[in-house]
Motif scaffolding. Sequence first.
Motif, PDB file in Angstrom:
ATOM      1  N   GLU A 156      17.274 -28.265  41.201  1.00 17.01           N
ATOM      2  CA  GLU A 156      17.373 -29.722  41.191  1.00 17.01           C
ATOM      3  C   GLU A 156      17.620 -30.238  39.770  1.00 17.01           C
ATOM      4  O   GLU A 156      17.140 -29.662  38.792  1.00 17.01           O
ATOM      5  CB  GLU A 156      16.112 -30.355  41.765  1.00 17.01           C
ATOM      6  N   ARG A 214      15.289 -37.454  40.260  1.00 17.40           N
ATOM      7  CA  ARG A 214      15.297 -36.053  40.691  1.00 17.40           C
ATOM      8  C   ARG A 214      16.365 -35.933  41.765  1.00 17.40           C
ATOM      9  O   ARG A 214      16.241 -36.566  42.821  1.00 17.40           O
ATOM     10  CB  ARG A 214      13.929 -35.622  41.213  1.00 17.40           C
ATOM     11  N   ILE A 215      17.400 -35.181  41.480  1.00 19.65           N
ATOM     12  CA  ILE A 215      18.561 -35.139  42.364  1.00 19.65           C
ATOM     13  C   ILE A 215      18.718 -33.740  42.931  1.00 19.65           C
ATOM     14  O   ILE A 215      18.852 -32.767  42.180  1.00 19.65           O
ATOM     15  CB  ILE A 215      19.834 -35.559  41.598  1.00 19.65           C
ATOM     16  N   ARG A 216      18.686 -33.663  44.240  1.00 21.77           N
ATOM     17  CA  ARG A 216      18.917 -32.382  44.916  1.00 21.77           C
ATOM     18  C   ARG A 216      20.422 -32.188  45.079  1.00 21.77           C
ATOM     19  O   ARG A 216      21.100 -33.042  45.664  1.00 21.77           O
ATOM     20  CB  ARG A 216      18.231 -32.358  46.276  1.00 21.77           C
ATOM     21  N   GLU A 253      23.996 -31.431  46.379  1.00 20.89           N
ATOM     22  CA  GLU A 253      24.669 -31.341  47.671  1.00 20.89           C
ATOM     23  C   GLU A 253      26.150 -31.132  47.409  1.00 20.89           C
ATOM     24  O   GLU A 253      26.717 -31.756  46.491  1.00 20.89           O
ATOM     25  CB  GLU A 253      24.474 -32.624  48.486  1.00 20.89           C
ATOM     26  N   VAL A 277      16.805 -32.869  37.062  1.00 21.11           N
ATOM     27  CA  VAL A 277      15.666 -33.734  36.750  1.00 21.11           C
ATOM     28  C   VAL A 277      16.018 -34.584  35.537  1.00 21.11           C
ATOM     29  O   VAL A 277      16.362 -34.055  34.473  1.00 21.11           O
ATOM     30  CB  VAL A 277      14.404 -32.903  36.474  1.00 21.11           C
ATOM     31  N   TYR A 289      29.009 -31.438  42.275  1.00 19.78           N
ATOM     32  CA  TYR A 289      28.519 -30.191  42.859  1.00 19.78           C
ATOM     33  C   TYR A 289      29.612 -29.593  43.735  1.00 19.78           C
ATOM     34  O   TYR A 289      29.992 -30.164  44.763  1.00 19.78           O
ATOM     35  CB  TYR A 289      27.236 -30.438  43.642  1.00 19.78           C
ATOM     36  N   VAL A 324      17.715 -28.557  34.680  1.00 18.79           N
ATOM     37  CA  VAL A 324      17.955 -28.014  36.019  1.00 18.79           C
ATOM     38  C   VAL A 324      16.864 -26.995  36.295  1.00 18.79           C
ATOM     39  O   VAL A 324      16.683 -26.035  35.527  1.00 18.79           O
ATOM     40  CB  VAL A 324      19.340 -27.360  36.137  1.00 18.79           C
ATOM     41  N   GLU A 325      16.127 -27.210  37.374  1.00 18.61           N
ATOM     42  CA  GLU A 325      15.036 -26.303  37.711  1.00 18.61           C
ATOM     43  C   GLU A 325      15.562 -24.915  38.068  1.00 18.61           C
ATOM     44  O   GLU A 325      16.693 -24.762  38.534  1.00 18.61           O
ATOM     45  CB  GLU A 325      14.219 -26.879  38.871  1.00 18.61           C
ATOM     46  N   ARG A 381      25.237 -21.974  42.554  1.00 19.29           N
ATOM     47  CA  ARG A 381      25.168 -23.421  42.348  1.00 19.29           C
ATOM     48  C   ARG A 381      26.218 -23.719  41.282  1.00 19.29           C
ATOM     49  O   ARG A 381      25.992 -23.542  40.091  1.00 19.29           O
ATOM     50  CB  ARG A 381      23.777 -23.840  41.890  1.00 19.29           C
TER      51      ARG A 381
END
Length: 201
Positions: free
Chosen positions: A127, A139-141, A143, A129, A116, A158-159, A167
């Motif tokens: 996020e 589920r990875i937020r 950063e 998924v 990221y 990716v939501e 992003r």
Amino acid sequence: MGYYRLQPRAFSPVYLTDLAGQILASPYLAINNLNRDFVATRGFSVVFTRAGLATVRRRFPFFGSYLDLALVEECNAFYLNPLLLEENSRVDPHIDRSLRSYCKTIEPPFAVSVLYVQVPTDLEGGELVLSRARRPVGRIRPEINLLVHFQGDLTHAVERMRVCGRRLSLVCEQYQLDEEQLAQIPEFVIESRAAVRRGGY
């Protein structure tokens, strides 16, 4: 590795800032050349083998530190792509097989590595998924400066981004191919919808 592995603070802030600037200024950055699962996203792709790694470093020197850290020694073919999502962008569930356009027998990659590079401070959505057989396994937020490695045969999505901002990630699918498969993969080629000169020259 389990289903996935996280490496926070993977690079220096100076490198990350330069990487973002270089990607966003690239003449290859355009509406994504990836499939319809990538909704309202931008990017470009670099296909290469181990034999083409020196060419990647020469043409895209700003990828060098990422490649040093992310590439798996046992892998011999790669699909590298910067991926830019903005408000209302999303990536629908899929399993990566991006090299299949060159070799129809290719199975999913051994691993996928995601760095990221830029993330909105007020991120909503966006996020990553991960799932297997429709069962969520991660589920990875996102950063900034987080490097994620996950098993290449996982379904992932990716939501939808629900805020303004960028992003920006750098994604590398890493494959373990046999000799017959590897012979069908270009040593180096750029894939982009931008109106610039493309290919391995």
